[in-house]
Design an enzyme around this catalytic site. Structure first.
Site, PDB file in Angstrom:
ATOM      1  N   SER A  86       0.755  -1.411  -0.036  1.00 45.58           N
ATOM      2  CA  SER A  86       0.004  -0.032   0.089  1.00 45.58           C
ATOM      3  C   SER A  86       0.972   1.266  -0.005  1.00 45.58           C
ATOM      4  CB  SER A  86      -0.967  -0.117   1.228  1.00 45.58           C
ATOM      5  OG  SER A  86      -0.095  -0.124   2.431  1.00 45.58           O
ATOM      6  N   ASN A 105      -1.950  -2.889  12.843  1.00 46.39           N
ATOM      7  CA  ASN A 105      -3.293  -2.545  12.724  1.00 46.39           C
ATOM      8  C   ASN A 105      -3.711  -1.557  13.614  1.00 46.39           C
ATOM      9  OD1 ASN A 105      -3.001  -5.146  11.442  1.00 46.39           O
ATOM     10  ND2 ASN A 105      -3.808  -6.418  13.175  1.00 46.39           N
ATOM     11  N   THR A 132     -41.412  25.081  -9.322  1.00 40.63           N
ATOM     12  CA  THR A 132     -41.760  23.754  -8.778  1.00 40.63           C
ATOM     13  C   THR A 132     -41.813  22.975 -10.116  1.00 40.63           C
ATOM     14  OG1 THR A 132     -44.040  23.711  -8.506  1.00 40.63           O
ATOM     15  CG2 THR A 132     -42.908  24.320  -6.573  1.00 40.63           C
ATOM     16  N   HIS A 133     -41.234  21.574 -10.238  1.00 36.39           N
ATOM     17  CA  HIS A 133     -41.213  20.818 -11.220  1.00 36.39           C
ATOM     18  C   HIS A 133     -40.486  21.552 -12.441  1.00 36.39           C
ATOM     19  CE1 HIS A 133     -44.343  18.511  -9.233  1.00 36.39           C
ATOM     20  NE2 HIS A 133     -45.024  19.754  -8.971  1.00 36.39           N
ATOM     21  N   LYS A 171     -19.510  28.947 -29.545  1.00 31.41           N
ATOM     22  CA  LYS A 171     -19.982  28.062 -28.490  1.00 31.41           C
ATOM     23  C   LYS A 171     -19.163  28.537 -27.084  1.00 31.41           C
ATOM     24  CE  LYS A 171     -22.340  24.914 -27.483  1.00 31.41           C
ATOM     25  NZ  LYS A 171     -22.723  23.623 -27.768  1.00 31.41           N
ATOM     26  N   ASN A 206     -19.205  26.599 -23.536  1.00 37.83           N
ATOM     27  CA  ASN A 206     -19.631  25.668 -22.941  1.00 37.83           C
ATOM     28  C   ASN A 206     -19.335  25.820 -21.193  1.00 37.83           C
ATOM     29  OD1 ASN A 206     -20.500  24.503 -25.041  1.00 37.83           O
ATOM     30  ND2 ASN A 206     -18.847  23.432 -25.384  1.00 37.83           N
ATOM     31  N   TYR A 265      -8.824  -7.488  12.665  1.00 35.70           N
ATOM     32  CA  TYR A 265      -8.289  -6.720  11.471  1.00 35.70           C
ATOM     33  C   TYR A 265      -8.250  -7.509  10.070  1.00 35.70           C
ATOM     34  CZ  TYR A 265      -5.113  -4.553   7.898  1.00 35.70           C
ATOM     35  OH  TYR A 265      -4.607  -4.105   6.890  1.00 35.70           O
ATOM     36  N   GLN A 303      -7.254  -2.356   3.799  1.00 40.81           N
ATOM     37  CA  GLN A 303      -6.241  -1.703   3.203  1.00 40.81           C
ATOM     38  C   GLN A 303      -7.157  -0.738   1.845  1.00 40.81           C
ATOM     39  OE1 GLN A 303      -2.071  -2.793   2.708  1.00 40.81           O
ATOM     40  NE2 GLN A 303      -2.468  -2.953   0.556  1.00 40.81           N
ATOM     41  N   LYS A 341      -8.300   3.421   1.955  1.00 40.66           N
ATOM     42  CA  LYS A 341      -7.726   4.534   1.718  1.00 40.66           C
ATOM     43  C   LYS A 341      -7.879   5.282   0.335  1.00 40.66           C
ATOM     44  CE  LYS A 341      -4.151   2.427   4.126  1.00 40.66           C
ATOM     45  NZ  LYS A 341      -5.185   1.785   4.938  1.00 40.66           N
TER      46      LYS A 341
HETATM   47  N1  ARG Z   1      -1.026  -1.326   4.904  1.00 37.04           N
HETATM   48  C1  ARG Z   1      -1.989  -1.916   5.833  1.00 37.04           C
HETATM   49  C2  ARG Z   1      -3.408  -1.319   5.564  1.00 37.04           C
HETATM   50  O1  ARG Z   1      -3.264  -0.213   5.207  1.00 37.04           O
HETATM   51  C3  ARG Z   1      -1.663  -1.722   7.412  1.00 37.04           C
HETATM   52  C4  ARG Z   1      -1.793  -2.763   8.245  1.00 37.04           C
HETATM   53  C5  ARG Z   1      -1.335  -4.121   7.857  1.00 37.04           C
HETATM   54  N2  ARG Z   1      -1.552  -5.104   8.929  1.00 37.04           N
HETATM   55  C6  ARG Z   1      -1.585  -6.216   8.696  1.00 37.04           C
HETATM   56  N3  ARG Z   1      -1.521  -7.270  10.103  1.00 37.04           N
HETATM   57  N4  ARG Z   1      -0.999  -6.686   7.645  1.00 37.04           N
HETATM   58  O2  ARG Z   1      -4.349  -1.714   6.299  1.00 37.04           O
END
Ligand code: ARG
Length: 463
Positions: A20, A107, A152-153, A280, A282, A314, A319, A322
């Site tokens: 990640s 975690n 309205t409408h 035009k 736009n 967890y 992951q 994000k």
């Molecule tokens: N990169 C992970 C996430 O965004 C971090 C936590 C990873 N924890 C694990 N036990 N693999 O969730």
């Protein structure tokens, strides 16, 4: 491909799939902040010596500088920002770095980082909304007398003023502001110290860590602490609702800038030309503001779906929380500042708004109300007399507000024979009188609109 190459390729693919770092590097400052607080707490609890804590702090500050100056290499092998920072800390300060992860896990670390990030974004989005509301206030102040057809409408209904119309959006954005605020209040709990899922055997002080990080309390259950993503869902929902409001006003700006309405001119910077039609102009930018809501809703639904059947605690699925949040935040920040600029720079045509009020018999209800109030008619009877007056006006190709007293009387036998009806009736057919007659609290009269602007002003001072 021989077997070895295939194995290596697969390993590389898996690394990429698993990592990640390419997006959670966005959380570097929150991760460092969390580590500073965690190590401070470990020191206060006697788990780290002062020297160890100082070394760790120095190293973390160095890493922060390196990242900000572009001197930090993010490597795929590091998997995520947490490992990347820990490994680099080890490089800088040596063995002591290995003590930092005492009594925590990635975690609780990632949940804390993400919560800190979202907390900050809730606050900065509130500031942006507030800025937008200031712009609305400035525009509204000048337009409590600017008539336009309320609809309205999407059909002409009753005359309103432009400030009143824009103040409807003000109310939406004020609710948005409050949603970000209350989300922060609700989620003001710190996951750090939850460790992997069940807490830790080390003698930590979670209240200390929480307060060092600016959270009100530690979250009360470690397992919930590492697996809760409600705070992320909330920001995604709050951004979705905000973007729906932005989309609605953008739709009106697009309509209003068409030839059919011609109420506003969007500044050239926020419009584009066509590559084929030379005439035009736009409204691309408000169209994009409207269109962005699609991906923003998508991000909300993606995370709801990720979360819906996760067993405790967890799971790596989270992951996936994000990128959608980063995307929604980035896009809504852009939308808010662009909308602000469009509003500030657009030209408003009071004349065309007024002209539009002459279509659609906006004062027909006022005429019926007049017959009820001044001539003692039951509303339903008055309603049909007003309908006759509308038909009369249509037959003369006029708006009801342009009928002469004679023409009005001529519209039905009942009115014709109504001796008590005098020219005073025409006052209720005046557009401005009509708008000002809706003087109930929250109504469109200029007086009520000014009260609403005053309330906005006070709200801006208080929030
Ligand atoms: N990169 C992970 C996430 O965004 C971090 C936590 C990873 N924890 C694990 N036990 N693999 O969730």
């Amino acid at each position: 491909m021989n077997e070895q190459i295939l194995k290596n390729t697969n390993a590389k693919l898996l690394d990429e799939f698993n990592a990640s770092i390419n997006f959670d590097k966005n959380l570097y400052s929150q991760d460092i902040k969390g580590s500073l607080a965690h190590s401070q707490m470990l020191f206060l609890q006697g788990i780290l010596s002062e020297d160890e804590k100082n070394k760790i702090h120095k190293g973390l500050e160095q890493i922060k500088k390196d990242i900000e100056n572009g001197n930090f290499e993010f490597k795929l092998e590091d998997e995520d920002i947490h490992m990347a920072i820990e490994r680099n800390l080890t490089k800088i300060i040596g063995e002591t770095a290995k003590k930092l992860h005492t009594a925590r896990s990635r975690n609780d670390q990632v949940a804390t980082d993400f919560k800190l990030y979202i907390k900050e974004k809730n606050i900065s989005l509130m500031a942006q909304i507030k800025k937008l509301l200031f712009t609305f206030e400035q525009i509204c102040k000048n337009h409590t007398e600017t008539l336009l057809p309320g609809m309205t409408h999407l059909q002409h209904a009753q005359p309103i003023n432009l400030a009143f119309h824009l103040l409807s959006y003000v109310n939406m954005f004020q609710r948005d502001f409050k949603r970000f605020e209350s989300s922060n209040q609700r989620n003001d709990t710190c996951p750090l110290g939850s460790a992997a899922l069940a807490g830790t055997a080390h003698n930590i002080d979670r209240f200390k860590t929480a307060s060092l990080l600016g959270f009100k309390t530690p979250c009360a259950n470690a397992q919930d602490g590492v697996s809760d993503r409600d705070f992320a869902l909330e920001i995604l929902f709050n951004i979705s609702t905000l973007s729906m409001h932005i989309s609605r006003i953008s739709e009106e700006l697009i309509l209003w800038s068409s030839y059919e309405f011609d109420f506003i001119k969007i500044s050239d910077e926020y419009a584009t030309t066509s590559s084929i039609m030379p005439q035009k102009k736009n409204p691309d930018v408000p169209e994009l503001l409207r269109g962005k809501s699609g991906r923003i809703y998508g991000n909300l639904f993606a995370l709801l779906t990720v979360m819906k059947s996760l067993p405790l605690a967890y799971n790596k699925d989270t992951q996936e929380d994000k990128e959608g949040v980063f995307d929604s935040v980035k896009n809504i920040e852009l939308c808010l500042s662009i909308l602000d600029e469009i509003l500030k720079t657009m030209q408003i045509s009071k004349e065309n708004m007024l002209k539009a009020c002459k279509k659609g018999h906006l004062c027909a209800t006022d005429f019926a109300d007049y017959l009820v109030q001044k001539q003692n008619f039951a509303f339903r009877d008055a309603y049909y007399l007003a309908k006759d007056a509308v038909a009369k006006a249509d037959s003369l190709n006029k708006d009801i507000s342009d009928l002469s007293f004679e023409e009005l009387k001529d519209s039905s036998p009942k009115l014709k024979s109504l001796a008590s009806l005098n020219k005073e009736v025409l006052t209720c057919l005046d557009l401005r009188n009509s708008m000002n007659s809706r003087d109930s609290y929250g109504g469109t009269s200029s007086k009520q609109s000014k009260i609403q602007i005053q309330e906005l002003k006070e709200w801006l001072e208080q929030n």
